[in-house]
Design an enzyme around this catalytic site. Structure first.
Site, PDB file in Angstrom:
ATOM      1  N   TYR A 185       0.679  -1.198   0.005  1.00 33.42           N
ATOM      2  CA  TYR A 185      -0.020   0.036   0.052  1.00 33.42           C
ATOM      3  C   TYR A 185       0.811   1.166   0.110  1.00 33.42           C
ATOM      4  O   TYR A 185       0.473   2.266  -0.437  1.00 33.42           O
ATOM      5  CB  TYR A 185      -1.041  -0.040   0.989  1.00 33.42           C
TER       6      TYR A 185
ATOM      7  N   GLU B  22     -14.223  12.102 -12.817  1.00 27.07           N
ATOM      8  CA  GLU B  22     -14.694  10.465 -13.428  1.00 27.07           C
ATOM      9  C   GLU B  22     -13.238  10.133 -13.901  1.00 27.07           C
ATOM     10  O   GLU B  22     -12.747   8.936 -14.047  1.00 27.07           O
ATOM     11  CB  GLU B  22     -15.624  10.807 -14.409  1.00 27.07           C
TER      12      GLU B  22
ATOM     13  N   LYS C  39     -13.465  15.926  -3.595  1.00 26.42           N
ATOM     14  CA  LYS C  39     -12.933  17.430  -3.936  1.00 26.42           C
ATOM     15  C   LYS C  39     -13.705  18.315  -3.070  1.00 26.42           C
ATOM     16  O   LYS C  39     -14.829  18.551  -3.005  1.00 26.42           O
ATOM     17  CB  LYS C  39     -13.562  17.712  -5.272  1.00 26.42           C
TER      18      LYS C  39
END
Length: 116
Positions: free
Chosen positions: A52, A72, A97
């Site tokens: 990770y 997107e 956001k």
């Protein structure tokens, strides 16, 4: 399916459809859930799973050099990176956001993709 996750990861990139959004990089919040091989921890060997810290570093580095109009498109980019560069079987990408609209705490997208 076994999974690892990164929640609340901060990353900067140029993002937005409005000119004022594209004047300087914005800090986004990302949640990633990554499908890893079943029992990837059985041997206690990092090479049997998705690291990770490496995912975090790769995503941040990639986004720093990219420009997106849409969240997107950014989410698709991140999903493709995790699936192709880390051998993940499945990924869920959530991108937030924060504070971009008046009286809205956060906006964002969430997608799921898998290897065919």
């Amino acid at each position: 399916m076994d999974k690892i996750f990164l929640h609340g990861m901060k990353a900067e990139t140029l993002i937005g459809v409005y000119d004022w959004e594209r004047e300087q990089p914005q800090t986004l919040l990302l949640d990633l859930v990554v499908g890893v091989p079943e029992k990837s921890g059985a041997g206690d060997d990092i090479s049997n799973t998705v690291h990770y810290a490496d995912v975090c570093e790769a995503v941040r580095a990639s986004l720093k050099n990219q420009r997106f109009l849409l969240l997107e498109a950014l989410a698709e980019h991140v999903a493709d990176l995790v699936l192709s560069d880390f051998g993940a079987q499945w990924v869920k990408v959530k991108i937030v956001k924060p504070g971009i609209l008046p009286d809205v705490r956060e906006v964002g997208v969430e997608i799921e993709r898998s290897v065919d």
